[in-house]
Write an enzyme that holds these catalytic residues in place. Structure first.
Site, PDB file in Angstrom:
ATOM      1  N   GLN A   1      11.339   4.697   2.475  1.00 17.37           N
ATOM      2  CA  GLN A   1      10.396   5.487   1.695  1.00 17.37           C
ATOM      3  C   GLN A   1       9.839   6.616   2.547  1.00 17.37           C
ATOM      4  OE1 GLN A   1       7.380   2.541   0.782  1.00 17.37           O
ATOM      5  NE2 GLN A   1       7.371   1.847   2.901  1.00 17.37           N
TER       6      GLN A   1
ATOM      7  N   HIS B   1      -7.840  -5.134  -0.995  1.00 15.32           N
ATOM      8  CA  HIS B   1      -7.285  -6.191  -0.153  1.00 15.32           C
ATOM      9  C   HIS B   1      -8.200  -7.415  -0.111  1.00 15.32           C
ATOM     10  CE1 HIS B   1      -4.799  -2.775   1.194  1.00 15.32           C
ATOM     11  NE2 HIS B   1      -3.885  -3.713   1.340  1.00 15.32           N
TER      12      HIS B   1
ATOM     13  N   ASP C   1       1.295  -2.310   5.993  1.00 16.73           N
ATOM     14  CA  ASP C   1       0.170  -1.563   6.554  1.00 16.73           C
ATOM     15  C   ASP C   1      -0.765  -2.447   7.362  1.00 16.73           C
ATOM     16  OD1 ASP C   1      -1.428  -2.910   4.549  1.00 16.73           O
ATOM     17  OD2 ASP C   1      -0.777  -1.371   3.131  1.00 16.73           O
TER      18      ASP C   1
ATOM     19  N   GLU D   1       8.256  -7.612   5.774  1.00 18.06           N
ATOM     20  CA  GLU D   1       8.173  -6.216   5.336  1.00 18.06           C
ATOM     21  C   GLU D   1       9.527  -5.557   5.528  1.00 18.06           C
ATOM     22  OE1 GLU D   1       7.756  -2.719   4.051  1.00 18.06           O
ATOM     23  OE2 GLU D   1       5.903  -3.899   3.935  1.00 18.06           O
TER      24      GLU D   1
ATOM     25  N   ASP E   1      14.214  -7.778   3.329  1.00 15.42           N
ATOM     26  CA  ASP E   1      13.860  -7.732   1.915  1.00 15.42           C
ATOM     27  C   ASP E   1      13.221  -9.066   1.542  1.00 15.42           C
ATOM     28  OD1 ASP E   1      14.308  -6.568  -0.945  1.00 15.42           O
ATOM     29  OD2 ASP E   1      15.154  -8.594  -1.017  1.00 15.42           O
ATOM     30  N   ALA E   2      12.090  -9.002   0.843  1.00 12.59           N
ATOM     31  CA  ALA E   2      11.328 -10.215   0.555  1.00 12.59           C
ATOM     32  C   ALA E   2      12.141 -11.217  -0.260  1.00 12.59           C
ATOM     33  CB  ALA E   2      10.035  -9.856  -0.177  1.00 12.59           C
TER      34      ALA E   2
ATOM     35  N   ASP F   1       1.929  -8.642  -1.581  1.00 11.00           N
ATOM     36  CA  ASP F   1       1.275  -7.328  -1.502  1.00 11.00           C
ATOM     37  C   ASP F   1       2.353  -6.264  -1.678  1.00 11.00           C
ATOM     38  OD1 ASP F   1      -0.478  -5.278  -1.110  1.00 11.00           O
ATOM     39  OD2 ASP F   1      -0.644  -5.541   1.061  1.00 11.00           O
TER      40      ASP F   1
END
Length: 529
Positions: A275, A307, A329, A349, A383-384, A402
């Site tokens: 991204q 959050h 993040d 992540e 990848d989750a 998240d």
């Protein structure tokens, strides 16, 4: 096989459709035409993929935008094929003009779409839909031009050496499909990572105009009038000059567009493998903002509210072992680490560069409380969905998803029944799963679809909202989990749910509220199923 020099039958078309006067042997000429088909097909698919990528990036909802782009383009290709029937008696000059136009439109489409998004995307009213309208217009135009290629190429290859229609169609489509394969692979593995969307589109346009012009002028130039040759050459050079000039200015254009989108305080702008990551502010007293693919994901002004609302309710109960899916993040990890008794935190992540930035950028790492420096935190770049397939059963007390909203994520499987089933399998007895489900009051149907999907995976849910009406859902395998406002010792009491609204379930379910919240926090009936 039909003799190319057989005398014309009565009523035959004019000489413009007779045998071509080639500077090479017919076999070589036929090969060059098929090579041109190959190159033009590769360029055409790159334009299509470019529109798909930009549509998802600029307007979100990748499934809808991909459906719109593909359906409009395929429809336009059919119309273009019909329109091109009238150009067959001037197939060579017609094909050259179409390729020059396609190169200009396709090559500049990315810059034009990004410019409208940057400078007119937030005007509202009629202009608010300008990026989508322009995307449809480009899809329609590019589809028309691509569709017009095949009838003209069919005419040209038959003028070189006439053969049965079935054989000619087979040859053309074979070259076309192989070219599409090469273009489809070149876009994600070569153009996008090495040149980016804008420069990649401009380079594709340059290749397109050179290939089309060389084919027509080099192979069929003897069949054109001197005036037509000069006009086509001038058009090709003009298009090539326009694309080259745009390529020279593309860096300045991107900086100006980013300033228009993100403001004048862009500090970091990185295109990762996943991204675009942009950081603004964070110095000289300016609040830090984190943008992912053009959308604000974290703001130092009120980012803690989301959050806290995401993490704190899920931590009510056993929470020694916590799994965070997404959350590169580090802000979800920051909230988890506020709770006593946390022994292990696993962050999965996909974007390794975002994690690296969250750990090294002074402003962002300060905002996440230097979570990645904590020895209890472990990061896995994966990848989750794929990672969950191999995750140990019953290994986590809390799973926090998240992730981007279901209409924005590039991986719809992260909101699928299979994904939630894998997350449920990773939960220990008495464990909880919390999911970000998008803006519930704006898109209630999407929100309740996520809720229903969780139920289909065998989870009982408690839907709730944060202060900005972002939809969250707390889920558990055994029974509907209670929503409480317990916080970690020493942590500030979360303010996220105070003005929020809460709904208990699906169609016909009565609305309930968090204990201690006033009745006005009930979700309005129109937002239920």
């Amino acid at each position: 096989m039909i003799d190319p020099h057989a005398p014309a039958r009565p009523g035959a078309p004019p000489s413009g459709r007779g045998p071509a006067r080639l500077p090479v042997r017919p076999g070589t000429g036929r090969f060059l035409v098929l090579a041109g088909v190959f190159v033009c097909a590769a360029c055409g698919l790159v334009y299509e993929l470019e529109l798909l990528a930009l549509a998802s990036y600029l307007t979100g909802d990748s499934v809808t935008q991909a459906s719109v782009v593909l359906s409009v383009m395929v429809f336009a290709m059919g119309i273009g094929s019909l329109v091109a029937k009238g150009l067959r008696h001037r197939a060579a000059i017609g094909f050259g003009a179409i390729e020059a136009t396609l190169a200009l439109v396709g090559g500049c489409s990315a810059m034009a779409l990004y410019a409208v998004f940057a400078w007119a995307g937030d005007w509202g009213g009629l202009w608010g839909g300008a990026p989508r309208a322009l995307m449809v217009a480009f899809s329609l135009t590019i589809g028309l031009l691509i569709g017009a290629e095949i009838p003209l190429l069919m005419e040209l290859i038959q003028r070189i050496r006439r053969q049965d229609a079935g054989g000619a169609v087979a040859d053309l489509f074979a070259a076309d499909y192989v070219g599409a394969l090469v273009g489809g692979l070149a876009f994600p593995f070569l153009l996008l990572p090495l040149m980016g969307q804008l420069t990649g589109a401009l380079l594709t346009g340059a290749v397109n105009v050179v290939a089309g012009g060389a084919l027509v002028l080099g192979l069929f130039g003897r069949d054109l009038t001197r005036r037509a040759r000069v006009a086509l050459l001038a058009a090709n050079l003009t298009v090539l000059g326009a694309l080259g000039g745009a390529a020279v200015l593309v860096d300045d254009f991107e900086r100006a567009a980013r300033t228009a989108v993100y403001g004048a305080h862009v500090r970091v702008a990185v295109r990762t493998d996943v991204q675009e990551v942009v950081l603004t502010g964070g110095t000289h007293g300016r609040p830090l903002d984190l943008f992912l693919d053009g959308r604000l994901r974290v703001s130092a002004r009120d980012g803690h509210r989301y959050h806290e609302a995401l993490v704190h309710p899920a931590m009510n109960g056993p929470h020694a072992r916590v799994l965070i899916l997404g959350g590169g993040d580090g802000l979800a990890a920051r909230e988890v680490l506020r709770f006593a008794g946390v022994r292990r935190v696993r962050v999965v992540e996909r974007d390794a560069q975002l994690v690296r930035l969250a750990g090294t950028d002074p402003a962002l790492s300060a905002l996440n409380g230097h979570a990645y420096d904590d020895p209890r935190v472990r990061v896995t770049t994966a990848d989750a969905f794929r990672w969950l397939r191999g995750a140990p059963h019953g290994a986590y007390d809390v799973v926090i998803a998240d992730l981007p909203g279901p209409r924005l994520t590039a991986s719809p499987q992260l909101y699928s029944q299979e994904f939630y089933g894998l997350a449920r399998r990773a939960l220990a007895p008495g464990g909880r799963l919390v999911v970000h489900a998008g803006p519930a009051t704006v898109r209630p149907r999407v929100y309740w679809t996520v809720d229903s999907t969780l139920h289909a995976a065998g989870l009982h849910t408690t839907p709730y909202l944060d202060t900005r009406d972002r939809g969250l859902i707390l889920a558990a395998p055994g029974a509907r989990p209670p929503l409480r406002l317990d916080t970690a010792p020493g942590a500030p009491r979360p303010r996220t749910l105070t003005p929020g609204r809460l709904a208990a379930g699906r169609a016909g379910a009565a609305a309930t509220r968090v204990p201690g919240l006033p009745p006005s926090t009930l979700m309005h009936p129109r937002y239920r199923h």
